[in-house]
Every structure is written in C-alpha cells, then in structure tokens.
Write a protein that holds these residues in place. Structure first.
Motif, PDB file in Angstrom:
ATOM      1  N   GLY A 218       1.011   5.767  -0.684  1.00  0.00           N
ATOM      2  CA  GLY A 218       0.317   6.830  -0.530  1.00  0.00           C
ATOM      3  C   GLY A 218       0.336   7.465  -1.956  1.00  0.00           C
TER       4      GLY A 218
ATOM      5  N   ASP B 119      -8.031   1.732  -5.537  1.00  0.00           N
ATOM      6  CA  ASP B 119      -8.062   3.159  -4.539  1.00  0.00           C
ATOM      7  C   ASP B 119      -9.579   3.491  -4.451  1.00  0.00           C
ATOM      8  OD1 ASP B 119      -9.003   5.284  -6.711  1.00  0.00           O
ATOM      9  OD2 ASP B 119      -7.807   4.011  -7.763  1.00  0.00           O
TER      10      ASP B 119
ATOM     11  N   ASP C 104      -4.700   6.450  -0.399  1.00  0.00           N
ATOM     12  CA  ASP C 104      -3.636   5.266  -0.835  1.00  0.00           C
ATOM     13  C   ASP C 104      -4.165   4.633  -1.776  1.00  0.00           C
ATOM     14  OD1 ASP C 104      -2.681   5.493   1.861  1.00  0.00           O
ATOM     15  OD2 ASP C 104      -4.111   4.235   2.911  1.00  0.00           O
TER      16      ASP C 104
ATOM     17  N   GLN D  82      -3.599   0.682  -3.403  1.00  0.00           N
ATOM     18  CA  GLN D  82      -3.041  -0.615  -2.688  1.00  0.00           C
ATOM     19  C   GLN D  82      -2.924  -1.336  -4.167  1.00  0.00           C
ATOM     20  OE1 GLN D  82      -6.022  -2.398  -0.495  1.00  0.00           O
ATOM     21  NE2 GLN D  82      -5.207  -4.617  -0.558  1.00  0.00           N
TER      22      GLN D  82
ATOM     23  N   THR E 144       0.914  -1.309  -0.092  1.00  0.00           N
ATOM     24  CA  THR E 144       0.278  -0.071   0.128  1.00  0.00           C
ATOM     25  C   THR E 144       0.865   1.171   0.018  1.00  0.00           C
ATOM     26  OG1 THR E 144      -1.729  -1.071   1.126  1.00  0.00           O
ATOM     27  CG2 THR E 144      -1.772   1.346   1.330  1.00  0.00           C
TER      28      THR E 144
END
Length: 149
Positions: free
Chosen positions: A22, A93, A75, A77, A20
């Motif tokens: 940012g 997302d 985030d 992922q 994950t």
C-alpha cells in the motif's frame, strides 16, 4: 556431431518475484525484506544488497508519498527478475503521471543548507543502479531499475 546450441538464446531467468504494498511508508520493512530475499537468491554480497535496498527504498517511498492524492489508498507493485546478466526491479503504480528520469540532476556541489529540498532520491538511484527507465502505459507509472550482475 551436431551442435544444437542456439546463440540467440535468452538468458535464463534465475529469480522472479513480486510484492504489492500500500502507499504507506510503514510498509517499507516489507520492501526491505523483499529486496533482501531477491538479492540473496541472486547471490549478491551484503554491500550490493544494501545499495539495492537504498535505491528501491528511495524510489518506492517517493511513489508512496507522491503518486496518490492525500488520503487516497493506492498500491505500489514491485516486480523483481534476474537472469545471468541483469537484476531488474520494476515499480508500478496507478498514481499521478510522474517521470523521475526527467528530473534535473541534484547539484551536489552545494552545501546541504544551499541545496533545494528534494531531488536527491533520484540522484541516489542513478548512482546506485546501472540503468533507470520510465514509461507511462495503461494509466500506470512504470519505473524500471537495472543492475548488472
């Protein structure tokens, strides 16, 4: 002697990993390391690994730049799974709904100066991957990229 082999058996999951990140393009090196690790675990050669990195970077950077409003932390992922036949990356997302598979094909017959900005990312992803799918579920964008092994 009886044969207990089931022909409908699911392929063996060989690799399953996730990361994950940012929505910050400075995290792209972490993505590259993740993709390298997955591709190495599957046994892909360097040129295919480079293609996977390029495709994932295009897709993930688009999410990082456009999924969330300016200044909003979100985030991205990335899940990777490989069996004996297929390597699958799923990018998830919680950002603005956006289906990149609906974007028109980039007109690569035009020169760089004539071509509108954007659109090449999804074109590249389509060229590098064997399959691309999108769904919106539970307020999430879910982009699935597959590569035959």
């Amino acid at each position: 002697m009886t044969d207990n082999h089931d022909n409908n058996q699911q392929p063996n999951v060989r690799v399953q990993r996730s990361i994950t990140l940012g929505n910050n393009v400075e995290q792209v090196p972490l993505l590259a390391a993740f993709v390298d690790e997955v591709c190495e675990a599957v046994g892909l050669d360097m040129s295919v690994t480079m293609s996977m990195n390029l495709a994932l970077e295009e897709a993930v950077v688009n999410v990082m730049k456009y999924a969330y409003p300016e200044g909003v932390q979100g985030d991205v992922q990335i899940e990777a799974k490989a069996d004996d036949r297929l390597l699958t990356f799923v990018i998830i997302d919680h950002g603005t709904p956006f289906d990149p598979t609906l974007q028109e094909e980039a007109d690569t017959s035009l020169s760089a100066e004539e071509r509108p900005i954007g659109g090449l990312g999804i074109f590249l992803v389509r060229q590098l991957m064997d399959g691309i799918g999108y769904e919106r579920a539970d307020d999430r964008n879910i982009l699935t990229l597959t590569k035959k092994l």
